[in-house]
Design an enzyme around this catalytic site. Sequence first.
Site, PDB file in Angstrom:
ATOM      1  N   ASP A 287      -0.477  -7.392  -9.726  1.00 25.05           N
ATOM      2  CA  ASP A 287       0.248  -7.382  -8.683  1.00 25.05           C
ATOM      3  C   ASP A 287       1.037  -8.745  -8.380  1.00 25.05           C
ATOM      4  O   ASP A 287       1.309  -9.178  -7.327  1.00 25.05           O
ATOM      5  CB  ASP A 287      -0.273  -6.798  -7.176  1.00 25.05           C
ATOM      6  CG  ASP A 287      -0.936  -5.658  -7.640  1.00 25.05           C
ATOM      7  OD1 ASP A 287      -0.199  -4.806  -8.503  1.00 25.05           O
ATOM      8  OD2 ASP A 287      -1.943  -5.077  -6.951  1.00 25.05           O
TER       9      ASP A 287
ATOM     10  N   ARG B  21      -4.102  -0.316   4.933  1.00 23.29           N
ATOM     11  CA  ARG B  21      -4.949   0.975   4.327  1.00 23.29           C
ATOM     12  C   ARG B  21      -6.194   0.656   5.438  1.00 23.29           C
ATOM     13  O   ARG B  21      -6.861  -0.188   5.553  1.00 23.29           O
ATOM     14  CB  ARG B  21      -5.240   0.434   2.921  1.00 23.29           C
ATOM     15  CG  ARG B  21      -6.294   1.279   2.309  1.00 23.29           C
ATOM     16  CD  ARG B  21      -6.378   0.970   0.641  1.00 23.29           C
ATOM     17  NE  ARG B  21      -5.137   1.093   0.148  1.00 23.29           N
ATOM     18  CZ  ARG B  21      -4.464   0.485  -0.874  1.00 23.29           C
ATOM     19  NH1 ARG B  21      -5.219  -0.716  -1.259  1.00 23.29           N
ATOM     20  NH2 ARG B  21      -3.355   0.849  -1.434  1.00 23.29           N
TER      21      ARG B  21
ATOM     22  N   ASP C 176      -4.343  -8.577   3.614  1.00 24.29           N
ATOM     23  CA  ASP C 176      -4.163  -8.129   2.347  1.00 24.29           C
ATOM     24  C   ASP C 176      -2.889  -9.040   1.589  1.00 24.29           C
ATOM     25  O   ASP C 176      -1.925  -8.844   2.151  1.00 24.29           O
ATOM     26  CB  ASP C 176      -3.993  -7.055   1.976  1.00 24.29           C
ATOM     27  CG  ASP C 176      -3.959  -6.544   0.264  1.00 24.29           C
ATOM     28  OD1 ASP C 176      -2.965  -7.041  -0.290  1.00 24.29           O
ATOM     29  OD2 ASP C 176      -4.742  -5.852  -0.065  1.00 24.29           O
TER      30      ASP C 176
ATOM     31  N   ASN D 265      -9.553  -8.644  -3.814  1.00 27.21           N
ATOM     32  CA  ASN D 265      -8.148  -8.910  -3.172  1.00 27.21           C
ATOM     33  C   ASN D 265      -8.072 -10.126  -2.751  1.00 27.21           C
ATOM     34  O   ASN D 265      -9.260 -10.901  -1.996  1.00 27.21           O
ATOM     35  CB  ASN D 265      -8.500  -7.932  -1.861  1.00 27.21           C
ATOM     36  CG  ASN D 265      -8.480  -6.162  -2.080  1.00 27.21           C
ATOM     37  OD1 ASN D 265      -7.560  -5.652  -2.449  1.00 27.21           O
ATOM     38  ND2 ASN D 265      -9.694  -5.881  -1.699  1.00 27.21           N
TER      39      ASN D 265
END
EC number: 3.6.1.15
Length: 176
Positions: free
Chosen positions: A120, A23, A103, A87
């Site tokens: 996640d 990203r 990440d 993150n």
Amino acid sequence: MGYPKEGETIQIQSYKHNGLIHRIWNETTILKATELCIIGANDRTMVTESDGRTWMTREPAICYFHAKQWFNVIGMLRDDGVYYYCNISSPFATDEEAIKYIDYDLDVKVFPDMTYNILDEDEYADHKRQMNYPKEIDSILREHLNTLLHWIHQRKGPFAPEFVDMWYERFLHYTK
């Protein structure tokens, strides 16, 4: 490694463990940059996903990167308070182009009342297997997740009550 200068606009680039781009945040204004810490801010910046899709952030955000911590923190200023998106990641690196980090999938969403959700974990388990995260990396990431949760409980660093508001005020000086 060169460091961006205060007031400079730079990208933030997130990668995955396999080296592929994940990203990109197009424009972040640097508010502080030392070898230990970078603080930046953005508001309604374009974000490009790895598949080419783009979207615009909705609110002002203060971004916190630390050279010795395997996480970064984004404080988002919303009408009902500051929300944080954290993150679990490698420490940052910089060049003339961007702030860069890897990440590692695990995220922590923190609400204005400082409650949080760990996100996640399934994605982390899948990528750990697919990309063969070394045991040492897994251990470091788990340790730094615990450090991050401690910082949240203690309201340390970017979670301190005045932190986001103070840096947002500084950001406003660059947007005039």
